[in-house]
Structures are given as C-alpha cells and as structure tokens.
Write a protein that holds these residues in place. Structure first.
Motif, mmCIF file in Angstrom:
data_model
loop_
_atom_site.group_PDB
_atom_site.id
_atom_site.type_symbol
_atom_site.label_atom_id
_atom_site.label_comp_id
_atom_site.label_asym_id
_atom_site.label_seq_id
_atom_site.Cartn_x
_atom_site.Cartn_y
_atom_site.Cartn_z
ATOM 1 N N ALA A 46 0.838 -1.198 0.000
ATOM 2 C CA ALA A 46 0.000 0.000 0.000
ATOM 3 C C ALA A 46 0.872 1.247 0.000
ATOM 4 O O ALA A 46 1.978 1.256 0.544
ATOM 5 N N ALA A 47 0.344 2.318 -0.591
ATOM 6 C CA ALA A 47 1.103 3.557 -0.721
ATOM 7 C C ALA A 47 1.615 4.061 0.619
ATOM 8 O O ALA A 47 2.772 4.478 0.735
ATOM 9 N N VAL A 48 0.784 4.041 1.650
ATOM 10 C CA VAL A 48 1.192 4.600 2.939
ATOM 11 C C VAL A 48 2.335 3.799 3.558
ATOM 12 O O VAL A 48 3.210 4.358 4.230
ATOM 13 N N ASP A 49 2.359 2.486 3.323
ATOM 14 C CA ASP A 49 3.460 1.678 3.837
ATOM 15 C C ASP A 49 4.763 1.992 3.106
ATOM 16 O O ASP A 49 5.842 2.008 3.699
ATOM 17 N N VAL A 50 4.665 2.256 1.818
ATOM 18 C CA VAL A 50 5.860 2.514 1.020
ATOM 19 C C VAL A 50 6.470 3.866 1.359
ATOM 20 O O VAL A 50 7.695 3.982 1.492
ATOM 21 N N VAL A 200 13.646 15.680 3.391
ATOM 22 C CA VAL A 200 13.384 14.522 2.536
ATOM 23 C C VAL A 200 11.891 14.255 2.466
ATOM 24 O O VAL A 200 11.137 14.615 3.374
ATOM 25 N N GLY A 201 11.472 13.629 1.379
ATOM 26 C CA GLY A 201 10.065 13.309 1.233
ATOM 27 C C GLY A 201 9.835 12.236 0.197
ATOM 28 O O GLY A 201 10.696 11.949 -0.638
ATOM 29 N N CYS A 202 8.649 11.635 0.250
ATOM 30 C CA CYS A 202 8.272 10.595 -0.695
ATOM 31 C C CYS A 202 6.768 10.660 -0.929
ATOM 32 O O CYS A 202 5.995 10.856 0.019
ATOM 33 N N VAL A 203 6.373 10.519 -2.184
ATOM 34 C CA VAL A 203 4.953 10.421 -2.539
ATOM 35 C C VAL A 203 4.775 9.183 -3.398
ATOM 36 O O VAL A 203 5.640 8.849 -4.215
ATOM 37 N N VAL A 204 3.642 8.519 -3.213
ATOM 38 C CA VAL A 204 3.396 7.246 -3.891
ATOM 39 C C VAL A 204 1.928 7.138 -4.270
ATOM 40 O O VAL A 204 1.044 7.544 -3.507
ATOM 41 N N VAL A 205 1.683 6.583 -5.449
ATOM 42 C CA VAL A 205 0.362 6.063 -5.795
ATOM 43 C C VAL A 205 0.544 4.568 -6.035
ATOM 44 O O VAL A 205 1.451 4.151 -6.762
ATOM 45 N N GLY A 210 -4.432 4.331 -4.676
ATOM 46 C CA GLY A 210 -4.312 4.997 -3.381
ATOM 47 C C GLY A 210 -3.060 5.845 -3.321
ATOM 48 O O GLY A 210 -1.980 5.405 -3.727
ATOM 49 N N CYS A 211 -3.182 7.069 -2.818
ATOM 50 C CA CYS A 211 -2.063 8.012 -2.745
ATOM 51 C C CYS A 211 -1.645 8.234 -1.292
ATOM 52 O O CYS A 211 -2.488 8.235 -0.388
ATOM 53 N N ALA A 212 -0.355 8.458 -1.077
ATOM 54 C CA ALA A 212 0.152 8.775 0.256
ATOM 55 C C ALA A 212 1.393 9.638 0.134
ATOM 56 O O ALA A 212 2.098 9.597 -0.884
#
Length: 329
Positions: A46-50, A200-205, A210-212
């Motif tokens: 899932a995006a939030v886990d990544v 630092v940052g990370c964004v994922v779909v 699902g986006c996080a």
C-alpha cells in the motif's frame, strides 16, 4: 496512464558548489530508495506503507537533513519533524521537536494509527514514542562532525545556514571566507547564506490508485529552539487525498504561508488542472518570493515535480519501468 508510481526528494535549493562526488552520492541514495519503493509496490504494498519505508531509509542515511544527520539548532541539538498522510481517507500523523526517535516518520505513523490526535510535539511526542515502542537513541547519534563544524560557521556569520553538506574546506580557508557567499536572501530579517534545506520526502500512488505522502526534516542549521517548519504541518509540507499526494521542501515559512501542498490538490480539484500544471501554478503564484520545491503523484499514476530554486534532489519511478534521478533543471 495508470499503475503505481513513486517520487522522492532530498531537498530543494542545492548549492552549485556542492562537489561532484557529493552530487553522485546523493543520486545513489535516491536511486536506492526508489528501488526499495518500487520493489514493495511491485509486490502489492500500500502507498502509505511505502512512503514510510522509503523515508525511514532516508532518515537513517546521514547525507540528507532528516533523522541521523539532521541540522542543528542554535544550541547544538537536533529537533526533528515529520508527517505522513494516507489519501484514501485523509488520515494523517505528525510530530515536531523530536530529539531521541531514530525514525521520526515512524512515530508520525504511530500517531496517525494509534493515537486520538493528528499531531504531537516535544515532550508529548517523546512520551508517545515510549508508549508505542519505537526505537530511541541518544541525541548524539543524530549529530555529525560536519554539522557541528557548519553550525560554528553559521554562528560566526550570524546566519541561518541552509546548505550544511558543503564541508568547510570546500567553502573557504576560514569561517569568513566560507560565509562570504551572499545570496541577498533573508528569512524574517536574518541572512540566509546558502539556500539548500535538504528536507526529505516521498509520494506514492499504488496499484489500487491509493495516494500517500511523507516528509521528514531536521529543519534549519542554527535555527532557534522550538522553531516549527512546514514539514509537520499537514497541507503545508505534506498532503494526500483521493486525487494526489504532495511533499514539499524549501523555505518553510513561505511554504506554510502558501499552504503549498494542499494548494496543488486544490487547484486540481477546483480549477481542473492536471498534476504538472497544478505544480507549476502554485510554484509561480503562491510562494510570494519564497523558494521551494514540490514532488507529487496523481491517482492515475502521473508523476510531477517543480522548484524555483537552483536545483532539487529528486527521483521518480513508474510501473512501466521508467526511472530518473536528477538535481538540476
């Protein structure tokens, strides 16, 4: 477009004097983080886990300004900040003023998942860390010799020093020479010698759409104790919803005033702009002279970024095999 996508950043406003070997090191770290995230997404994570997983990796490496290697306060201590947001239901967690938590992003995740609050700070956040069983370390773990040297230079110049990664011997023979590079930029009346925050940052779909987003920082070198930047403020440094996920870096005070991360989503929702057009719009129209960078993903697998500073450490990867790591325009 479609499928999963991931974007990472290691800060905007890179000092052009940064040695080539340091630039190469930054790219290697970002590439490694992309590979970790891509492997997890390919396995259905899932995006939030990544985003938590990737930011933990960045916090553990002392190169960037988060976790170990965080910028130092005027007192020579670290006060770390982080936030995370799950766009599926807009749950979020944030922490500020952290001094002993090895991975502030994981504490932010615990605040989101296991507390009745969205944000905890200073002593309350540290107590939460104990209750949640996250790994704690002495403040000395986070402090590097290079950061101690750069804090000394910042104090001698009476400046907020952003680019703490440029070693003193590459800047000049003395503190005066090292700090002679004058951008003419000020933050609330104080000179900024070099603009490069390196949050630092990370964004994922993920593959389900699902986006996080997650963001983590040590803040500014020689900052006043108790200063809170944009990174732990939902809607400023971090935002995710069912449309996109956004992480910001740069001049925190300007990002806070602009509610920069939320504005990307807002112009997509209310003006009908696409992801990259929304990023370009808020960078141009919302910063009021401040310097910042943005990374973002859209629900359909789009990736985007933008910055109005010298450069931004960033990288992205998508399900179709595309991968890119860069610093400059």
């Amino acid at each position: 477009m479609g499928g999963w996508a991931i974007v990472v950043h290691g800060g905007a406003g890179v000092d052009p004097r940064l040695p080539e070997e340091r630039q190469a090191a930054a790219k290697r770290i970002l590439a490694r983080c992309l590979e970790i995230g891509a492997a997890a997404l390919s396995a259905g994570a899932a995006a939030v886990d990544v985003v938590e997983m990737v930011v933990r990796e960045l916090e553990t490496d002392p190169f960037f300004n988060s976790g170990r290697g965080s910028a130092l306060t005027a007192r020579g201590t670290v006060e770390m900040e982080a936030s995370i947001m799950d766009g599926r239901d807009r749950r979020c967690g944030a922490v500020s003023g952290i001094t002993t938590v090895k991975n502030p992003i994981t504490l932010a995740r615990r605040v989101m998942d296991f507390s009745p609050h969205s944000c905890q700070a200073i002593h309350g956040a540290e107590e939460c860390a104990v209750e949640q069983g996250v790994e704690l370390l002495e403040n000395d773990y986070f402090i590097t010799d290079q950061n101690l040297a750069m804090l000394k230079l910042a104090k001698e110049a009476n400046a907020i020093l952003f680019d703490y990664r440029v070693a003193a011997d590459t800047c000049g023979a003395s503190a005066g020479a090292a700090m002679s590079f004058d951008t003419g930029i000020q933050m609330n009346g104080l000179p900024i010698s070099v603009y490069a925050p390196e949050t630092v940052g990370c964004v994922v779909v993920d593959s389900t759409g699902g986006c996080a987003a997650a963001t983590s920082t040590g803040g500014l070198m020689n900052k006043k104790c108790g200063r809170i930047g944009d990174s732990p403020i939902i809607g400023a440094g971090t935002y995710a919803c069912d449309v996109c996920a956004v992480s910001c870096t740069g001049e925190g005070e300007a990002i806070i005033r602009a509610t920069l991360a939320r504005d990307v989503a807002a112009v997509m929702e209310y003006k009908g702009l696409g992801l990259q057009a929304a990023i370009d719009y808020v960078i141009k129209e919302r910063l009021d002279g401040g310097k910042a960078g943005i990374i973002a993903v859209g629900k359909d697998g789009e990736v985007g970024y933008g910055f109005n500073s010298n450069g931004m450490f960033r990288g992205c990867a998508t399900e179709d095999g595309f991968m890119e790591v860069g610093i400059w325009e």
